[in-house]
Design an enzyme around this catalytic site. Structure first.
Site, PDB file in Angstrom:
ATOM      1  CB  SER A 190     -19.851  15.545  -5.145  1.00 52.76           C
ATOM      2  OG  SER A 190     -20.923  16.474  -5.229  1.00 52.76           O
ATOM      3  CE1 TYR A 203     -23.359  11.134  -6.199  1.00 47.40           C
ATOM      4  CE2 TYR A 203     -23.638  13.253  -5.112  1.00 47.40           C
ATOM      5  CZ  TYR A 203     -23.074  12.496  -6.116  1.00 47.40           C
ATOM      6  OH  TYR A 203     -22.243  13.087  -7.033  1.00 47.40           O
TER       7      TYR A 203
HETATM    8  P1  NAD Z   1     -23.111  10.356 -15.924  1.00 45.93           P
HETATM    9  O1  NAD Z   1     -24.452   9.775 -15.781  1.00 45.93           O
HETATM   10  O2  NAD Z   1     -22.722  10.840 -17.248  1.00 45.93           O
HETATM   11  O3  NAD Z   1     -21.993   9.338 -15.464  1.00 45.93           O
HETATM   12  C1  NAD Z   1     -22.152   8.390 -14.454  1.00 45.93           C
HETATM   13  C2  NAD Z   1     -21.680   7.071 -15.014  1.00 45.93           C
HETATM   14  O4  NAD Z   1     -21.563   6.140 -13.948  1.00 45.93           O
HETATM   15  C3  NAD Z   1     -22.636   6.437 -16.001  1.00 45.93           C
HETATM   16  O5  NAD Z   1     -22.370   6.860 -17.309  1.00 45.93           O
HETATM   17  C4  NAD Z   1     -22.333   4.956 -15.828  1.00 45.93           C
HETATM   18  O6  NAD Z   1     -21.509   4.505 -16.869  1.00 45.93           O
HETATM   19  C5  NAD Z   1     -21.567   4.880 -14.533  1.00 45.93           C
HETATM   20  N1  NAD Z   1     -22.145   3.899 -13.634  1.00 45.93           N
HETATM   21  C6  NAD Z   1     -23.159   4.084 -12.747  1.00 45.93           C
HETATM   22  N2  NAD Z   1     -23.408   2.925 -12.109  1.00 45.93           N
HETATM   23  C7  NAD Z   1     -22.545   1.992 -12.599  1.00 45.93           C
HETATM   24  C8  NAD Z   1     -22.297   0.621 -12.325  1.00 45.93           C
HETATM   25  N3  NAD Z   1     -22.994  -0.053 -11.389  1.00 45.93           N
HETATM   26  N4  NAD Z   1     -21.348   0.001 -13.044  1.00 45.93           N
HETATM   27  C9  NAD Z   1     -20.626   0.652 -13.987  1.00 45.93           C
HETATM   28  N5  NAD Z   1     -20.801   1.956 -14.260  1.00 45.93           N
HETATM   29  C10 NAD Z   1     -21.746   2.608 -13.570  1.00 45.93           C
HETATM   30  O7  NAD Z   1     -23.006  11.517 -14.823  1.00 45.93           O
HETATM   31  P2  NAD Z   1     -21.789  12.431 -14.316  1.00 45.93           P
HETATM   32  O8  NAD Z   1     -22.429  13.556 -13.646  1.00 45.93           O
HETATM   33  O9  NAD Z   1     -20.816  12.655 -15.381  1.00 45.93           O
HETATM   34  O10 NAD Z   1     -21.153  11.547 -13.177  1.00 45.93           O
HETATM   35  C11 NAD Z   1     -19.778  11.276 -13.092  1.00 45.93           C
HETATM   36  C12 NAD Z   1     -19.282  11.442 -11.664  1.00 45.93           C
HETATM   37  O11 NAD Z   1     -19.330  12.811 -11.312  1.00 45.93           O
HETATM   38  C13 NAD Z   1     -20.076  10.700 -10.601  1.00 45.93           C
HETATM   39  O12 NAD Z   1     -19.188  10.096  -9.683  1.00 45.93           O
HETATM   40  C14 NAD Z   1     -20.840  11.801  -9.915  1.00 45.93           C
HETATM   41  O13 NAD Z   1     -21.117  11.482  -8.585  1.00 45.93           O
HETATM   42  C15 NAD Z   1     -19.850  12.929 -10.017  1.00 45.93           C
HETATM   43  N6  NAD Z   1     -20.418  14.243  -9.826  1.00 45.93           N
HETATM   44  C16 NAD Z   1     -21.305  14.746 -10.714  1.00 45.93           C
HETATM   45  C17 NAD Z   1     -21.845  16.002 -10.512  1.00 45.93           C
HETATM   46  C18 NAD Z   1     -22.837  16.604 -11.453  1.00 45.93           C
HETATM   47  O14 NAD Z   1     -23.393  17.660 -11.140  1.00 45.93           O
HETATM   48  N7  NAD Z   1     -23.099  16.026 -12.607  1.00 45.93           N
HETATM   49  C19 NAD Z   1     -21.466  16.754  -9.393  1.00 45.93           C
HETATM   50  C20 NAD Z   1     -20.542  16.214  -8.510  1.00 45.93           C
HETATM   51  C21 NAD Z   1     -20.027  14.956  -8.740  1.00 45.93           C
END
Ligand code: NAD
Ligand code: MG
Length: 298
Positions: A190, A203
């Protein structure tokens, strides 16, 4: 119909937030409940055979960035094992349907990545159901905003570390045992790794760990012909953001701070995972691909 190959103005390609984005969701959050619904490429991602016959595991595949990666992999010709939490079954069903519509195999395998046994079973699932594993995309993550370090409970700290870091250690450890040369691992960091928000102390530190872990592992497994890279998103419109990832009040300004002046959509991440998964990136390992609307990174 426009797709990822259409020439478009990136500053106006997707919407800016407004007050209607300020909603709170319990638990991990779902796409079913998110308005406006994120674009994961359902009607905008066009495959051209870049991952023909490949075998992938995608964590967090039900929603957001993981959904976009799973969908893009399938449209490029890969079969996919989907990892997600049992409570996210409705979101996962949509992704299974989209993968099957692309003519590929989708294996739904819900479970908790905080458990070592499940991480090992996930890799074994690919071996049993797909005949092997040559792409591991670790996309799942936990992000819970807190104003003060005093509000971060040991339980939250532990869950964030387990979900974001331990799960990577366990899935990567199991994967390298079964991966053949040419296989690829893609972890998800991230912008928070370099620009930690004061409200995301736990985080943000996991995301810095993911960068260092991935670079170290990349060097270790390069002689085996396995590549390890990282995708580092900026602000992307996904369920996690409404489910406590940001203070709800802040969602009406989400992503406006980027040079592009808008948040990203999961669909804009799919091509990054495809590039790092495919042999197109054969001489790239230990690299971080930042997909963040133009924010400078180290
Ligand atoms: P999202 O909520 O769609 O996806 C996160 C997923 O993590 C959930 O759908 C869930 O299935 C999974 N998860 C969480 N805890 C879990 C557990 N204990 N066991 C199994 N699965 C679990 O959100 P997203 O933003 O698409 O997140 C995906 C990745 O992107 C993450 O690693 C997040 O840190 C990273 N990220 C997101 C952003 C943003 O702005 N959305 C920015 C930087 C990084
Ligand atoms: Mg989800």
């Amino acid at each position: 119909m426009s797709d990822q190959y259409s020439l478009q103005d990136p500053t106006t390609q997707y919407p800016k937030p407004d007050d209607s984005w300020k909603a709170y969701q319990e638990g991990p959050g779902t796409e079913q409940e998110q308005h406006p619904k994120p674009d994961a490429g359902e009607s905008t991602y066009r495959g051209t055979g870049r991952l023909e016959g490949r075998k992938a595991v995608v964590t967090g595949a039900d929603s957001g960035i993981g959904r976009a990666a799973a969908l893009a992999f399938a449209r490029e010709g890969a079969d996919v094992v989907l990892s997600y939490l049992p409570s996210e079954e409705e979101d996962a069903k949509e992704v299974v349907r989209l993968i099957e519509e692309a003519g590929r195999k989708a294996v739904a395998f819900p479970g908790d990545l905080k458990e070592e046994a499940y991480c090992e079973q996930l890799v074994q699932k690919a071996v049993d159901e797909l005949g092997g594993l040559d792409i591991l995309a670790n996309v799942a993550g936990k992000q819970q905003t807190q104003e003060s370090i005093e509000d971060i409970t040991t339980e939250q700290f532990d869950e964030t570390m387990k979900t974001n870091v331990y799960s990577l250690f366990w899935t990567c450890k199991a994967a390298v045992k079964v991966m053949e040369p040419g296989s690829t691992i893609i972890n998800t960091s991230s912008i928070q790794a370099y620009e930690p928000s004061p409200t995301l102390v736990d985080y943000a530190s996991t995301k810095a760990q993911i960068n260092a872990f991935s670079k170290g592992l990349a060097g270790q497994v390069a002689p085996k012909g396995i590549r390890v890279n990282v995708v580092a998103p900026g602000p992307i419109w996904t369920p996690l953001q409404q489910a406590g990832g940001q203070p709800t009040e802040a969602l009406s300004e989400f992503g406006l701070q980027t040079p592009m002046g808008r948040p990203g959509q999961p669909a804009e991440l799919g091509p990054a995972y495809v590039f790092l998964a495919s042999a197109e990136s054969s001489y790239i390992s230990g690299e971080t691909l930042n997909v963040n609307g133009g924010m400078p990174t180290p």
